[in-house]
Design an enzyme around this catalytic site. Sequence first.
Site, PDB file in Angstrom:
ATOM      1  N   LYS A 272       0.855  -0.944  -0.171  1.00  0.00           N
ATOM      2  CA  LYS A 272       0.220  -0.098   0.349  1.00  0.00           C
ATOM      3  C   LYS A 272       0.759   1.408  -0.017  1.00  0.00           C
ATOM      4  O   LYS A 272       2.116   1.278   0.628  1.00  0.00           O
ATOM      5  CB  LYS A 272      -0.700   0.279   1.510  1.00  0.00           C
ATOM      6  CG  LYS A 272      -2.023  -0.717   1.759  1.00  0.00           C
ATOM      7  CD  LYS A 272      -2.737  -0.980   2.739  1.00  0.00           C
ATOM      8  CE  LYS A 272      -4.057  -2.183   2.752  1.00  0.00           C
ATOM      9  NZ  LYS A 272      -4.880  -1.888   2.018  1.00  0.00           N
ATOM     10  N   ARG A 346     -10.147 -12.073   2.626  1.00  0.00           N
ATOM     11  CA  ARG A 346     -11.149 -12.884   2.459  1.00  0.00           C
ATOM     12  C   ARG A 346      -9.913 -13.934   1.736  1.00  0.00           C
ATOM     13  O   ARG A 346     -10.517 -15.424   2.408  1.00  0.00           O
ATOM     14  CB  ARG A 346     -11.462 -12.693   0.547  1.00  0.00           C
ATOM     15  CG  ARG A 346      -9.784 -12.263  -0.030  1.00  0.00           C
ATOM     16  CD  ARG A 346     -10.374 -11.162  -1.816  1.00  0.00           C
ATOM     17  NE  ARG A 346     -10.923 -10.568  -1.277  1.00  0.00           N
ATOM     18  CZ  ARG A 346     -11.414  -9.525  -2.264  1.00  0.00           C
ATOM     19  NH1 ARG A 346     -12.163  -9.354  -3.824  1.00  0.00           N
ATOM     20  NH2 ARG A 346     -11.723  -7.614  -2.514  1.00  0.00           N
TER      21      ARG A 346
HETATM   22  N1  BES Z   1      -8.125  -3.799   4.573  1.00  0.00           N
HETATM   23  C1  BES Z   1      -7.967  -3.472   3.458  1.00  0.00           C
HETATM   24  C2  BES Z   1      -9.539  -2.401   2.696  1.00  0.00           C
HETATM   25  C3  BES Z   1      -9.562  -1.089   3.342  1.00  0.00           C
HETATM   26  C4  BES Z   1      -9.185   0.093   3.236  1.00  0.00           C
HETATM   27  C5  BES Z   1      -9.970  -1.061   4.809  1.00  0.00           C
HETATM   28  C6  BES Z   1      -9.960   1.237   3.867  1.00  0.00           C
HETATM   29  C7  BES Z   1     -10.246  -0.357   5.251  1.00  0.00           C
HETATM   30  C8  BES Z   1     -10.120   1.318   4.730  1.00  0.00           C
HETATM   31  C9  BES Z   1      -8.320  -5.130   2.130  1.00  0.00           C
HETATM   32  O1  BES Z   1      -7.190  -5.413   2.612  1.00  0.00           O
HETATM   33  C10 BES Z   1      -7.951  -3.993   0.881  1.00  0.00           C
HETATM   34  O2  BES Z   1      -6.571  -3.343   0.805  1.00  0.00           O
HETATM   35  N2  BES Z   1      -8.098  -4.082  -0.083  1.00  0.00           N
HETATM   36  C11 BES Z   1      -8.642  -3.526  -1.567  1.00  0.00           C
HETATM   37  C12 BES Z   1      -8.797  -4.931  -2.500  1.00  0.00           C
HETATM   38  C13 BES Z   1      -8.011  -4.870  -3.562  1.00  0.00           C
HETATM   39  C14 BES Z   1      -6.479  -5.492  -3.858  1.00  0.00           C
HETATM   40  C15 BES Z   1      -9.529  -6.491  -4.174  1.00  0.00           C
HETATM   41  C16 BES Z   1      -9.057  -2.786  -1.803  1.00  0.00           C
HETATM   42  O3  BES Z   1     -10.313  -2.462  -1.294  1.00  0.00           O
HETATM   43  O4  BES Z   1      -7.866  -2.023  -2.341  1.00  0.00           O
HETATM   44 MN    MN Z   2      -5.141  -5.547   1.961  1.00  0.00          MN
END
Ligand code: BES
Ligand code: MN
Length: 495
Positions: A272, A346
């Site tokens: 990230k 997931r």
């Molecule tokens: N933990 C994150 C989602 C999240 C984002 C929670 C902001 C709280 C605040 C999750 O693991 C994630 O990174 N999801 C990705 C999925 C994508 C790679 C398909 C996302 O939302 O970008």
């Molecule tokens: Mn994530």
Amino acid sequence: MKIAFSTPELPKQGCLVVAVGEGPHFGKIVALLARRDINLKKAAATHGFKGKAGETLNLLSQGKFSRITLVGLGDAGKLTLQKMAEAGGQACGALPANRVEEVFAFIDLPEKSEAKRADFEAAFAQGFLLRSYRFDKYFTKTPKDKKPILAQLTVLSGDAKKARKRFEPMLAVAEGVFLARSLVNEPANVVYPETLANACKKLRDLDVDVQILGPAQMKALGMGSILGVARGSENPPRLVSMVYRGAGKSGGAPLAFLGKGVTFDTGGISIKPASGMEDMKYDMAGSAAVIGAMYALAVRKAKVNAVGVIGVVENMPDGKAQRPGDVVTSMSGQTIEVINTDAEGRLVLCDVITYAQHKFKPRAMVDLATLTGAIIIALGNEHAGLFCNNDDFAKQLIQAGLAVEEKLWRFPMNEAYDRQLNSDIADMKNASNDRVAGSIFGAQFLARFVEKKTPWAHLDIAGMAWARRDLPLTPKGATAFGVRLLNQLAEAFEK
Ligand code: BES
Ligand code: MN
Ligand code: ZN
């Protein structure tokens, strides 16, 4: 903070909170205060106080009272427990916690609400308590006069014994909320898989069976998906189950509450951006809600069978971390191509879902997860996303959410979305290649692990787990969204 219920007599002095319906619709309190030479009606009118829901007014130095704080209840004909709780929370929020030690509250109900007085008083107290939460253990330099001293709320009650009784289960729920909030507020160098699992052990004092699996046992069970996420971290994963049998053998199959417990989500190799990454300590909020709800059910001795199962890992990048394109085998036997290591929630939950079904054969399952950023784009911070394979169960959840103001909004799921998760190399991939409908693809992925049409709901709480500003029942920070909702849902299943 201590909550007490006493006789309805006003104290001689101190800090008084008066809750009043819209109008303002004053009742008994006006005459009671007139005897102390305080003209409440006039004071309210002077400041334009109307008694609208959420409205507060601080009146300082009233007779011998150091302050009288008015809080609006809104339409007095439409009071609910939730509205009373919110008024209690707003009252607490209006008081300077570093200046007031004890608060007395008088709820000036209209005549026709008298029958529900004890319930309303208890709910008001619960709301006040929920809002009084603070997480200040890491401040070392707070000057003495800025330190919170607020220690007691005494509700001036029509029937103190009855109100105290009504408050008992509400206190259990508030404690469950505090437990969940503190686990989420703690930084990830304090709450990591081992310590989060250890925190669950305190439920053992409450007749909850707590079982903790480490990586070797998880491997033996074939949990290749969650173990793939854990690979890049020095902190080994845990899988915790918490079993509560409040309805005994005759109570039948349990409700299962499942939680995503990513104690920190760097994204892994699909790392990230740096900005805002500190927020990812709250990526275990789903599992914290499950722990808090199990705590509440056990303390209030709910007559329901329920299990909580949480998958707890850290998503880190290192030389051993899984790579985009890796294929893992989940506990269900299905293979997954990991096209994005940041879609890790997931990968955690799918093994939790399989494990919960095989081990506990639940009557219904609800998972809670901060699963996607996309749900925040869609719903902001007002609703959690609801994804469900059963219309009746979905309705029940929406209803429970409305009752406690933890609102859900249902999204569609179907075969057309599902198809887009097919992979060229494995049974499925862990995300779609498009940047559309991200939250739905997360849910469709999880749905592939639900067996035999067990009623199942997925709550995407990414937008609800953390508050950037104070809310009626929650100071900013971790909200513990889901604890009150799951408790409310469980109530509907009590025998
Ligand atoms: N933990 C994150 C989602 C999240 C984002 C929670 C902001 C709280 C605040 C999750 O693991 C994630 O990174 N999801 C990705 C999925 C994508 C790679 C398909 C996302 O939302 O970008
Ligand atoms: Mn994530
Ligand atoms: Zn995550």
